[in-house]
Design an enzyme around this catalytic site. Structure first.
Site, PDB file in Angstrom:
ATOM      1  CB  THR A  18      -0.939  -0.016   1.221  1.00 35.26           C
ATOM      2  OG1 THR A  18      -1.799  -1.149   1.136  1.00 35.26           O
ATOM      3  CG2 THR A  18      -1.789   1.248   1.280  1.00 35.26           C
ATOM      4  CB  THR A  95      -0.124  -3.996   6.208  1.00 33.01           C
ATOM      5  OG1 THR A  95      -1.301  -3.856   5.404  1.00 33.01           O
ATOM      6  CG2 THR A  95       0.568  -2.651   6.340  1.00 33.01           C
TER       7      THR A  95
END
Length: 340
Positions: A18, A95
């Site tokens: 991300t 993540t």
């Protein structure tokens, strides 16, 4: 930032995630890993706590990574640490599976210099991206003398966690990670000040990286126990050629009689089965019969201790690729999944 050959510096290894993602209109507005390491460093702006050399390793969402990709990241870490001018390494990573790659890096890390994983919960082109701040703090941590001897660390939203036991516990909030069994290692302030809660730990004996072709016969699957579960998924894994299975049990590591019988069949065939749990914290403790943890132990399953399914799968995958025996694997889980 350009560094001279002998100038002390931090190395940034970018893998996607991300922190590097931008919205793509041609993909219906989906966020896709787009920015490289140079882009990430520019996004931080200003002077960093240490000179930084950047290297692109991968450019993928971490949900798309496999064990071979994670081993590649670990190999790159070891390669850059061969340079004595490197004071520490930062890995930017998605993540979703950061807890797996960070733990794998910790298992094979044989150097006092820190390896720091970080990323973001908001894309690079969002209105208020959190990646630049996370990266700036990770660079400060990786270059700090305080972080030496702590192995692989995860730095996110100002918090620092040991790699072992860390897990993603929030899907979208900025404070995405926790480590309920091993706690915080410390924090990094916005100004780059590092505060670590504990002294540098005595590093466990690192494991070697396996040979590049070692994974061909080392399939490891994750099978869940749940209300009404039968052995269909576990037997499908065996038919697919699994050499190892992590059983995500309930409670303190329990299943049911049918799954327990299937585990006994699997271990009799030489497949290594490790029992973990879906519960947030606490150890796997074989207590119950009638298909519970005590029966799973009798069926040949190895308790994972404090390691949850994600990190149990990483450790089992590494051990199988290294050709370790079942006895060695049980010993490794007792050590790596233990209290300290």
């Amino acid at each position: 930032m350009t560094t001279s050959q002998s100038e002390e510096h931090v190395v940034l290894l970018a893998t996607g995630g991300t922190i590097s993602s931008r919205m793509r209109e041609d993909l219906g507005g989906a966020a896709v890993a787009s920015d490289g390491a140079d882009d990430l460093l520019r996004s931080v702006g200003g002077e960093q706590a240490f000179p930084v050399r950047v290297i692109d390793v991968l450019r993928l969402g971490s949900y798309a990574l496999d064990i071979d990709d994670m081993l590649l990241v670990c190999a790159r870490i070891q390669e850059v640490l061969a340079d004595p001018a490197v004071v520490g390494v930062v890995v930017t990573h998605g993540t979703d599976t950061m807890e797996e790659t960070a733990f794998l890096a910790d298992l094979v890390h044989r150097d006092p210099r820190p390896v720091v994983f970080t990323g973001a919960q908001r894309a690079a082109d969002s209105e208020a991206p959190d990646g630049p701040g996370n990266l700036a703090r990770a660079i400060a941590l990786a270059g700090s003398a305080e972080a030496r001897g702590h192995g692989a660390l995860l730095c996110f939203a100002g918090e620092v966690f040991p790699a072992r036991g860390v897990r993603k516990t929030e899907t979208v909030r900025r404070q995405a990670f926790s480590n309920p069994d091993f706690g915080l290692a410390g924090s990094v302030r916005d100004d780059g000040g590092v505060v670590l809660e504990e002294a540098a730990r005595q590093l466990r004996e690192p494991m070697p990286l396996p040979a590049p072709d070692a994974g061909r016969a080392c399939r490891v699957d994750l099978v869940a126990s749940y209300p009404g579960a039968d052995a269909a998924h576990l037997r499908a894994s065996l038919e697919a050629g699994a050499a190892g299975i992590v059983l995500q049990g309930t409670g303190s590591g329990n299943a049911n009689p049918e799954l327990c019988r299937a585990v006994a069949d699997a271990t009799a065939r030489g497949v290594v089965v490790v029992t973990s749990t879906r519960v947030h914290a606490g150890p796997v403790v074989p207590v119950y019969g009638a298909g519970g943890g005590k029966d799973l132990l009798a069926a040949g399953a190895i308790p994972s201790g404090l390691l949850r399914p994600s990190q149990s799968l990483v450790l089992l995958s590494l051990l199988l690729r290294l050709g370790r025996s079942r006895a060695d694997i049980a010993e490794a889980f007792a050590e790596r999944g233990g209290e300290a």
